[in-house]
Structure formats: structure tokens, C-alpha cells
Design an enzyme around this catalytic site. Structure first.
Site, PDB file in Angstrom:
ATOM      1  N   ASP A 112       4.731   2.808  -7.747  1.00 16.57           N
ATOM      2  CA  ASP A 112       5.453   2.067  -6.716  1.00 16.57           C
ATOM      3  C   ASP A 112       6.397   1.105  -7.453  1.00 16.57           C
ATOM      4  OD1 ASP A 112       6.023   0.804  -4.140  1.00 16.57           O
ATOM      5  OD2 ASP A 112       4.812  -0.864  -4.908  1.00 16.57           O
TER       6      ASP A 112
HETATM    7 MG   LIG Z   1       5.107  -2.204  -3.226  1.00 13.89          MG
END
Ligand SMILES: [Mg+2]
Length: 238
Positions: A13
Site C-alpha cells: 500500500d
Molecule cells: Mg493506506
């Protein structure tokens, strides 16, 4: 790639994990306030914006709104609550500028740039992000991540957001030579990253530097306070 590692593909991420999104967000909103002559933007206002924004993203993850709508609605609600008079057209333009400015500001968490560079060639590393395409591509270029990462999956291009299984199916389609157990998802969001990994039956590592409470129904394979714990988890540097 190095043999004997527990995971061969790291799915990172970006916002809130590799990059300190909060620092970038604050700066970009302040720039907007200056450029649109909206007065002073205090830390307290940004904290209130953050609550509104987080709520809209959760709503989108739950399928109750779309990304196109939330980008504008979050600012409409924020300005309204702060008593700032502004038309929807101006908010659309404010948001366009904000997206670009957001891509300009780069702050790494835990020396993540060095960590990713160290792992380069030993494992494959891809970005998996729900961010906007224009913002994210600019961010990859400016941060140097473009040269470090092996590639990126941006939800706008994929056509589905994390945590939807369709998002990760696009990843599997692009990397057919790897088995599911060779992937590790690393992220700070329970509702996007960890739930996404659960939905796609992938191993997951929750980056939780602020020691927030977890969610009982989620499988969390690893929980870390610092990204520097990643090499130990994948069996690198042992
Ligand atoms: Mg994030």
C-alpha cells in the site's frame, strides 16, 4: 530473485504505509486555502477534514458511494461545516488542484525508500493503491518509487478498488507465474488492505505504528510497528 524467502511478491500500500499521507495532505490543503483565498486553515480544521475524508473513503469501500462523488462531496461537507461559502464548481476545481498538489509532497515512513531499495532484486515489489491515477503517477515519479518498484496497480486503472476481490484478481492476472501463498500484502488500512487480502486469500501484514485496535473478524498474519520489521518477516537478513 533470492531463493529461500517466505514471500516472493510484496504488494505495498502507498498512502499511510510507504508514504506519510497525513503530512502531504496537510500541505496540499493549506496550498488550496492560499490559492483560493479561503482564509486561514488551522491544524484543527485539517483534523476535522480528515475525519470527514476518512468516513467518505470507508463509505466507498463499503460500496455506498463512488470515488468520483466522494472527491467532491468530502470538500463540500468540510467547507459547509466550517462555514466557508463556496460553489460546487469551485470545489471541483479546488479538488483538481488539490490532487495535483498532493502528488508534489513526498514524506517517507520509517526510511521506506531505503528499505524498498534494499529489497529490490530479492523480491518483486508492486504498489497496490486506491489513489487517483494522476496523483499516484506523479507521486511515483517524484518520490523515485517508479524506479524502485517493479510496477503499480492503481484502482482507477484496474477498474476496482481494494478490498474488492476484482482488484487482486487483476494482480494475479498480471503475475500468473506466482502462487497465492507467495504474495504478502502490506498496508495500514484494515478495511482496504487487510480485508482485501482476506477476500483474496493472501497473507497480510498490518502496519500499525499508532497501535490502533484491530477488527476481530479479520485474519491478520503479521502486525508491525515499523516497516523495518519486513525483512525479518520475509526471511531476509536472518
Ligand atoms: Mg493506506
Amino acid at each position: 530473485m533470492r531463493d529461500g524467502l517466505k514471500y516472493k511478491v510484496l504488494l505495498w500500500d502507498i498512502d499511510g504505509t510507504i508514504l506519510n499521507f497525513k503530512a502531504a495532505e496537510k500541505e496540499a490543503i493549506r496550498m488550496g486555502f492560499r490559492n483560493y483565498h479561503l482564509g486561514e486553515c488551522t491544524d484543527e480544521m485539517i483534523a476535522r477534514y480528515s475525519v470527514i475524508n476518512d468516513r467518505y473513503w470507508r463509505e466507498m469501500e463499503l460500496g455506498r458511494t463512488t470515488k468520483e462523488a466522494l472527491l467532491i462531496d468530502r470538500f463540500m461537507e468540510f467547507f459547509e461545516k466550517e462555514g466557508i461559502r463556496i460553489t460546487r464548481d469551485t470545489v471541483v476545481s479546488f479538488n483538481d488542484d488539490y490532487q495535483l498538489d498532493l502528488g508534489e509532497t513526498i514524506v517517507f515512513n520509517d526510511g521506506a525508500d531505503e528499505l524498498l531499495r534494499d529489497l529490490k532484486g530479492k523480491v518483486l515489489q508492486y504498489a497496490v493503491t486506491n489513489g487517483n491515477k494522476v496523483t499516484q503517477e506523479k507521486k511515483f515519479a517524484r518520490s523515485g518509487l517508479l524506479k524502485i518498484l517493479d510496477g503499480a496497480f492503481i484502482s482507477e486503472e484496474v477498474g476496482a478498488e481494494k478490498p474488492r476481490p476484482e482488484f487482486f484478481e487483476a494482480v494475479f492476472r498480471a503475475l500468473p507465474e506466482f502462487k497465492k501463498e507467495e504474495f504478502l500484502v502490506i498496508g495500514d488500512s484494515l478495511t482496504a488492505d487487510m480485508l482485501g487480502a482476506n477476500n483474496a486469500h493472501l497473507a497480510c501484514c498490518w502496519y500499525n505504528p499508532k497501535e490502533r485496535a484491530g477488527m476481530e473478524e479479520l485474519r491478520i498474519d503479521y502486525e508491525i510497528r515499523s516497516l523495518r520489521e519486513i525483512p525479518g518477516i520475509i526471511g531476509e537478513g536472518n
